[in-house]
Design a protein around this motif. Structure first.
Motif, mmCIF file in Angstrom:
data_model
loop_
_atom_site.group_PDB
_atom_site.id
_atom_site.type_symbol
_atom_site.label_atom_id
_atom_site.label_comp_id
_atom_site.label_asym_id
_atom_site.label_seq_id
_atom_site.Cartn_x
_atom_site.Cartn_y
_atom_site.Cartn_z
ATOM 1 N N GLY A 172 0.800 -1.212 0.000
ATOM 2 C CA GLY A 172 0.000 0.000 0.000
ATOM 3 C C GLY A 172 0.835 1.266 0.000
ATOM 4 O O GLY A 172 1.539 1.565 -0.959
ATOM 5 N N GLU A 173 0.790 1.976 1.132
ATOM 6 C CA GLU A 173 1.474 3.277 1.199
ATOM 7 C C GLU A 173 2.987 3.155 1.299
ATOM 8 O O GLU A 173 3.717 4.125 1.179
ATOM 9 N N GLY A 174 3.481 1.949 1.532
ATOM 10 C CA GLY A 174 4.925 1.738 1.647
ATOM 11 C C GLY A 174 5.347 1.536 3.090
ATOM 12 O O GLY A 174 4.688 1.984 4.018
ATOM 13 N N LEU A 175 6.449 0.835 3.228
ATOM 14 C CA LEU A 175 7.073 0.644 4.540
ATOM 15 C C LEU A 175 8.132 1.720 4.671
ATOM 16 O O LEU A 175 9.074 1.755 3.876
ATOM 17 N N TRP A 176 7.982 2.584 5.681
ATOM 18 C CA TRP A 176 8.917 3.696 5.841
ATOM 19 C C TRP A 176 9.982 3.267 6.850
ATOM 20 O O TRP A 176 9.753 3.290 8.060
ATOM 21 N N LEU A 177 11.122 2.890 6.304
ATOM 22 C CA LEU A 177 12.172 2.248 7.092
ATOM 23 C C LEU A 177 13.363 3.193 7.231
ATOM 24 O O LEU A 177 13.819 3.783 6.240
ATOM 25 N N ARG A 178 13.872 3.289 8.451
ATOM 26 C CA ARG A 178 15.065 4.127 8.661
ATOM 27 C C ARG A 178 16.307 3.236 8.707
ATOM 28 O O ARG A 178 16.354 2.264 9.462
ATOM 29 N N THR A 179 17.309 3.583 7.892
ATOM 30 C CA THR A 179 18.599 2.897 7.966
ATOM 31 C C THR A 179 19.648 3.986 8.118
ATOM 32 O O THR A 179 19.953 4.688 7.156
ATOM 33 N N GLY A 180 20.139 4.138 9.342
ATOM 34 C CA GLY A 180 21.108 5.203 9.603
ATOM 35 C C GLY A 180 20.498 6.545 9.291
ATOM 36 O O GLY A 180 19.364 6.834 9.705
ATOM 37 N N PRO A 181 21.187 7.376 8.503
ATOM 38 C CA PRO A 181 20.673 8.736 8.278
ATOM 39 C C PRO A 181 19.571 8.813 7.215
ATOM 40 O O PRO A 181 19.070 9.904 6.955
ATOM 41 N N PHE A 182 19.208 7.692 6.618
ATOM 42 C CA PHE A 182 18.265 7.743 5.489
ATOM 43 C C PHE A 182 16.942 7.040 5.803
ATOM 44 O O PHE A 182 16.914 6.030 6.503
ATOM 45 N N THR A 183 15.875 7.594 5.235
ATOM 46 C CA THR A 183 14.570 6.939 5.297
ATOM 47 C C THR A 183 14.190 6.462 3.897
ATOM 48 O O THR A 183 14.232 7.245 2.938
ATOM 49 N N PHE A 184 13.857 5.190 3.811
ATOM 50 C CA PHE A 184 13.399 4.616 2.550
ATOM 51 C C PHE A 184 11.901 4.333 2.676
ATOM 52 O O PHE A 184 11.468 3.715 3.650
ATOM 53 N N ALA A 185 11.134 4.758 1.704
ATOM 54 C CA ALA A 185 9.731 4.352 1.601
ATOM 55 C C ALA A 185 9.696 3.218 0.574
ATOM 56 O O ALA A 185 9.996 3.439 -0.606
ATOM 57 N N ILE A 186 9.382 2.015 1.048
ATOM 58 C CA ILE A 186 9.557 0.814 0.218
ATOM 59 C C ILE A 186 8.200 0.217 -0.140
ATOM 60 O O ILE A 186 7.369 -0.042 0.736
ATOM 61 N N ARG A 187 7.995 -0.024 -1.429
ATOM 62 C CA ARG A 187 6.782 -0.711 -1.870
ATOM 63 C C ARG A 187 7.173 -1.973 -2.629
ATOM 64 O O ARG A 187 8.076 -1.949 -3.461
ATOM 65 N N THR A 188 6.515 -3.063 -2.319
ATOM 66 C CA THR A 188 6.735 -4.290 -3.084
ATOM 67 C C THR A 188 5.566 -5.247 -2.873
ATOM 68 O O THR A 188 4.914 -5.229 -1.818
ATOM 69 N N THR A 189 5.334 -6.062 -3.892
ATOM 70 C CA THR A 189 4.363 -7.161 -3.751
ATOM 71 C C THR A 189 5.088 -8.498 -3.925
ATOM 72 O O THR A 189 4.437 -9.532 -4.079
ATOM 73 N N ARG B 204 21.574 -6.719 16.429
ATOM 74 C CA ARG B 204 20.619 -5.731 16.957
ATOM 75 C C ARG B 204 21.336 -4.517 17.552
ATOM 76 O O ARG B 204 20.936 -3.380 17.358
ATOM 77 N N GLU B 205 22.427 -4.781 18.253
ATOM 78 C CA GLU B 205 23.131 -3.671 18.919
ATOM 79 C C GLU B 205 23.667 -2.679 17.883
ATOM 80 O O GLU B 205 23.647 -1.465 18.092
ATOM 81 N N SER B 206 24.149 -3.196 16.763
ATOM 82 C CA SER B 206 24.658 -2.302 15.706
ATOM 83 C C SER B 206 23.530 -1.439 15.147
ATOM 84 O O SER B 206 23.718 -0.261 14.853
ATOM 85 N N VAL B 207 22.357 -2.024 15.002
ATOM 86 C CA VAL B 207 21.213 -1.267 14.475
ATOM 87 C C VAL B 207 20.786 -0.192 15.480
ATOM 88 O O VAL B 207 20.516 0.946 15.111
ATOM 89 N N LEU B 208 20.780 -0.571 16.756
ATOM 90 C CA LEU B 208 20.347 0.385 17.794
ATOM 91 C C LEU B 208 21.329 1.553 17.911
ATOM 92 O O LEU B 208 20.950 2.641 18.316
ATOM 93 N N ARG B 209 22.589 1.319 17.573
ATOM 94 C CA ARG B 209 23.598 2.381 17.693
ATOM 95 C C ARG B 209 23.819 3.110 16.369
ATOM 96 O O ARG B 209 24.916 3.606 16.099
ATOM 97 N N ALA B 210 22.786 3.159 15.570
ATOM 98 C CA ALA B 210 22.914 3.710 14.211
ATOM 99 C C ALA B 210 23.202 5.208 14.193
ATOM 100 O O ALA B 210 23.516 5.756 13.134
#
Lengths: 305, 96
Positions: free
Chosen positions: A17-34, A214-220
């Protein structure tokens, strides 16, 4: 909220639908896929990543969708688009999980120019960041995965993002890309690690991604200053690990070759790598045995002044 | 009488340098390229930062800067060096 807070129907609903708004470090990706394999890869590999709740702005709007048309009955293919524009030719649907990761990488490497971007991995321990560079297939990601399994913090596997003013590296901590024989090597070394779905391409062979700790992701948001740069070379028949310091002038040119935007940054890029060569010592690092390589990198002989 | 050919840097804003023990890197803002030079080539190129010079003037400057015997003949070396620098877009002929 993190991705793991969504159940599978909610995840699929957002992706379609509207996309998954995912944060990876300093960037936000709005991701759509079926595409189911991409959704499954996200569920397995990005479980700890935060979701952007304020959907006002995403750096990149990407979509991976099955390609329509008669040929899809012969060879199912898919497309990757950024902001509605297609970045690649259609690719086999079986490569979709790998193309998802490559596509996100290309969003950054082609569009982010306030940072010096390099094709390389970065890990950190005790405040000392290590940049791992090398040609494709040289063993960057294999060594990166082994270091992460050994307790180093993952900042990035594919894209080193260096602030040209401070030389700090911004973490993105996305999954680690493994190919062919390195898949078994890392599976043996890290039996508890979580992996995504395997893809196969004629040119690259088998490809699978490993979930970041997980720790690496949390310390992004914790940046790190590099103190060592390795140009790795994996030699499967070599028992010992060998490293040789590289002259800074030569190292500067080799680092510049691994950068996506050194030329584009012009004088700022030259200045940044010049200062990086003062701050970090550079080595040719040849290994054929992961325990030996880890032992070398844990030694005072390597990180001592 | 034919005026003496002089050479100048292509970059009006000069070059950016980073010196290491026995080699230097130079960034040319005109081309965006970075080049690695040994101390002799560096001395030759840097001599043009003060203004256009003929090959002979570059030879004299390099002999003095490098502490070489004044009888050393650098003319062929400098001619080749200028050829390389020109190919790399670092220098050009100065208007007479």
């Amino acid at each position: 909220m993190i991705l793991a807070d969504l159940n599978t129907p909610e995840l699929l609903d957002r992706l379609a639908g509207e996309g998954l708004w995912l944060r990876t470090g300093p960037f936000t990706f709005a991701i759509r896929t079926t595409i189911g394999s991409v959704a499954e890869g996200l569920r397995r590999l990005y479980a700890d990543f935060p979701l952007a709740e304020n959907k006002q702005f995403a750096d990149f709007h990407v979509a991976l969708l099955p390609k329509q048309g008669m040929r899809r009955w012969l060879v199912p293919t898919a497309t990757f688009s950024l902001d509605g524009l297609f970045s690649y030719d259609p690719f086999p649907l079986s490569l979709a999980p790998a193309f998802f990761e490559w596509g996100l990488n290309s969003c950054i490497s082609r569009n982010v120019h306030h940072l010096l971007t390099m094709h390389g991995a970065v890990v950190e321990r005790a405040g000392k960041a290590l940049i791992v560079l090398g040609d494709s297939g040289a063993g960057k990601s294999t060594l990166c995965a082994a270091l992460v399994a050994d307790g180093w913090r993952l900042l990035t596997d594919e894209l080193a993002l260096v602030d040209p003013h401070t030389l700090e590296i911004s973490p993105i901590a996305r999954p680690i890309s493994l190919k062919n024989r390195s898949i078994e090597l890392v599976r043996q070394l890290c039996p508890e690690a979580v992996f995504g779905l395997e893809s196969y391409g004629q040119r690259k062979g088998r490809i699978v991604h490993m979930k970041p700790p997980r720790e690496s992701v949390l310390r992004a948001k914790e940046k790190a200053l590099p103190t060592r740069i390795l140009f790795v070379d994996f030699q499967p028949t070599q028992a010992d690990t060998v490293w040789t310091e590289i002259d800074p002038a030569e190292a500067h040119l080799r680092v510049a070759q691994q950068s996506f935007n050194y030329g584009l940054l012009g004088e700022a890029g030259f200045d940044a790598i010049s200062r990086l060569m003062v701050q970090a010592r550079c080595y040719d690092f040849s290994y054929g045995n992961l325990p030996s390589a880890l032992s070398a990198l844990a030694s005072d002989a390597f990180f001592g002044e | 009488m034919t005026p003496t050919l002089k050479w100048r840097l292509t970059s009006e804003s000069g070059l950016r340098w980073r010196h290491w023990a026995d080699r230097s890197l130079v960034f040319n803002p005109v081309s965006g390229d970075t080049h690695m030079l040994d101390i002799t080539a560096r001395t030759g190129l840097a001599s043009l930062e003060a203004g256009p010079k003929s090959g002979e003037e570059m030879c004299q400057h390099m002999l003095a800067e490098l502490g070489l015997d004044p009888g050393t003949d650098l003319r062929l070396y400098v001619a080749r060096l200028l050829g390389h620098f020109r190919e790399l877009g670092l220098v050009e002929k100065a208007p007479s």
